[in-house]
Design a protein around this motif. Sequence first.
Motif, short mmCIF file in Angstrom:
data_model
loop_
_atom_site.label_atom_id
_atom_site.label_comp_id
_atom_site.label_asym_id
_atom_site.label_seq_id
_atom_site.Cartn_x
_atom_site.Cartn_y
_atom_site.Cartn_z
N GLU A 67 0.83 -1.20 0.00
CA GLU A 67 0.00 0.00 0.00
C GLU A 67 0.87 1.26 0.00
N TRP A 68 1.79 1.35 0.95
CA TRP A 68 2.58 2.57 1.11
C TRP A 68 3.53 2.80 -0.05
N SER A 69 3.99 1.71 -0.68
CA SER A 69 4.93 1.88 -1.80
C SER A 69 4.29 2.60 -2.98
N GLU A 70 2.97 2.55 -3.09
CA GLU A 70 2.29 3.29 -4.15
C GLU A 70 2.51 4.79 -3.96
N TYR A 71 2.33 5.26 -2.72
CA TYR A 71 2.54 6.69 -2.42
C TYR A 71 4.01 7.06 -2.59
N GLU A 72 4.90 6.20 -2.09
CA GLU A 72 6.33 6.48 -2.17
C GLU A 72 6.79 6.57 -3.63
N ALA A 73 6.33 5.65 -4.45
CA ALA A 73 6.73 5.64 -5.86
C ALA A 73 6.21 6.89 -6.57
N ASP A 74 4.97 7.27 -6.28
CA ASP A 74 4.40 8.47 -6.90
C ASP A 74 5.17 9.72 -6.51
N LEU A 75 5.55 9.81 -5.23
CA LEU A 75 6.33 10.97 -4.77
C LEU A 75 7.64 11.08 -5.52
N ARG A 76 8.32 9.97 -5.68
CA ARG A 76 9.60 9.99 -6.37
C ARG A 76 9.43 10.32 -7.85
N LEU A 77 8.37 9.81 -8.44
CA LEU A 77 8.13 10.12 -9.85
C LEU A 77 7.87 11.61 -10.05
N ARG A 78 7.06 12.20 -9.17
CA ARG A 78 6.73 13.62 -9.29
C ARG A 78 7.94 14.51 -9.03
N SER A 79 8.90 13.99 -8.28
CA SER A 79 10.11 14.78 -8.00
C SER A 79 11.19 14.55 -9.06
N ASN A 80 10.79 13.88 -10.17
CA ASN A 80 11.71 13.63 -11.29
C ASN A 80 12.94 12.83 -10.86
N HIS A 81 12.70 11.76 -10.14
CA HIS A 81 13.79 10.88 -9.70
C HIS A 81 14.54 10.36 -10.92
N PRO A 82 15.87 10.27 -10.85
CA PRO A 82 16.64 9.72 -11.98
C PRO A 82 16.14 8.33 -12.38
N LYS A 83 16.31 8.00 -13.64
CA LYS A 83 15.87 6.71 -14.14
C LYS A 83 16.49 5.57 -13.34
N MET A 84 15.65 4.61 -12.99
CA MET A 84 16.15 3.46 -12.24
C MET A 84 17.01 2.58 -13.14
N SER A 85 18.06 2.03 -12.54
CA SER A 85 18.97 1.14 -13.25
C SER A 85 19.40 0.05 -12.28
N LEU A 86 20.13 -0.93 -12.80
CA LEU A 86 20.56 -2.05 -11.96
C LEU A 86 21.33 -1.56 -10.74
N TRP A 87 22.29 -0.66 -10.95
CA TRP A 87 23.11 -0.23 -9.82
C TRP A 87 22.32 0.57 -8.79
N ARG A 88 21.28 1.30 -9.24
CA ARG A 88 20.45 2.04 -8.28
C ARG A 88 19.65 1.08 -7.41
N PHE A 89 19.14 0.01 -8.00
CA PHE A 89 18.43 -0.99 -7.21
C PHE A 89 19.37 -1.61 -6.17
N LEU A 90 20.55 -1.99 -6.59
CA LEU A 90 21.50 -2.60 -5.66
C LEU A 90 21.87 -1.64 -4.54
N ARG A 91 22.05 -0.37 -4.90
CA ARG A 91 22.47 0.62 -3.89
C ARG A 91 21.39 0.83 -2.83
N VAL A 92 20.12 1.05 -3.25
CA VAL A 92 19.07 1.34 -2.27
C VAL A 92 18.78 0.11 -1.41
N MET A 93 18.88 -1.09 -2.00
CA MET A 93 18.61 -2.30 -1.23
C MET A 93 19.71 -2.56 -0.20
N MET A 94 20.96 -2.35 -0.61
CA MET A 94 22.07 -2.53 0.32
C MET A 94 22.01 -1.49 1.43
N THR A 95 21.67 -0.26 1.08
CA THR A 95 21.57 0.80 2.09
C THR A 95 20.50 0.46 3.11
#
Length: 248
Positions: free
Chosen positions: A178-206
């Motif tokens: 449920e909450w990830s819907e709001y979180e994803a929308d917020l990031r999209l509206r803030s023009n978050h950089p395009k997601m890539s393999l290394w970005r996924f690895l970085r946020v998950m490790m963090t």
Amino acid sequence: MENKISVLIIAKNDEDVIEKAIMSVKDLADEIVVVDGGSSDKTIEVAEKAGAKVVKNEFKNFADQRNLAATFAHGDWIFYLDSDERATPEFIKDLRSRMSDVEDDTVGFYVRRKTFFYGKDWGFSDRVERIFKKDKLKEWRGIVHETPEVDGHLETINEPILHYTHRELSDMVKKTNEWSEYEADLRLRSNHPKMSLWRFLRVMMTAFIGSYFGQGGWKNGTAGMVEGIYQAFSIFITYAKLWERQQK
């Protein structure tokens, strides 16, 4: 002059915890208001039976729920308590003492929270803005990580409340979805950089490192490992939904 206190609780499908939250503040509150965001279980029935006034308001975001709750408060002070939190007798005593001798420019308090994951004391605590003079709270802002705007400064209550979060994996996964819907929308509206393999690895490790090492999950054995992996999974869901939106 006596300080009347309104305790405000935001809830949705919390029948397993709402009664304990309400009962924990019975000796503190002059009134208890529960704003229900559209529960499909017995949350409303349990809350009313425990002595709270229930207001129904379909959930849009957390700031909206907290702002609405404040309009139903009649106390001089308002205390926001989440449904999975408990006030202790020590906290109530500390709060009453601080309120009776509050500085003129103090308009509220931070509340310390002692965290329990899976019913286990995690040895970790945080601090949140929860108690305000009603006439000094302007409004809450933010869809998920909401913050209050106040006219003045806040002090801190030393005694903590108890925060029983992440009680069952099935419930956690449901809320993450449920909450990830709001979180994803917020990031999209803030023009978050395009997601890539290394970005996924970085946020998950963090997320994993923050939970397992930063919050001391390593001290809690298997439960700590489960929580760390879950935090990585949770942030993955948010960013995977962001990636999906970016593709569109």
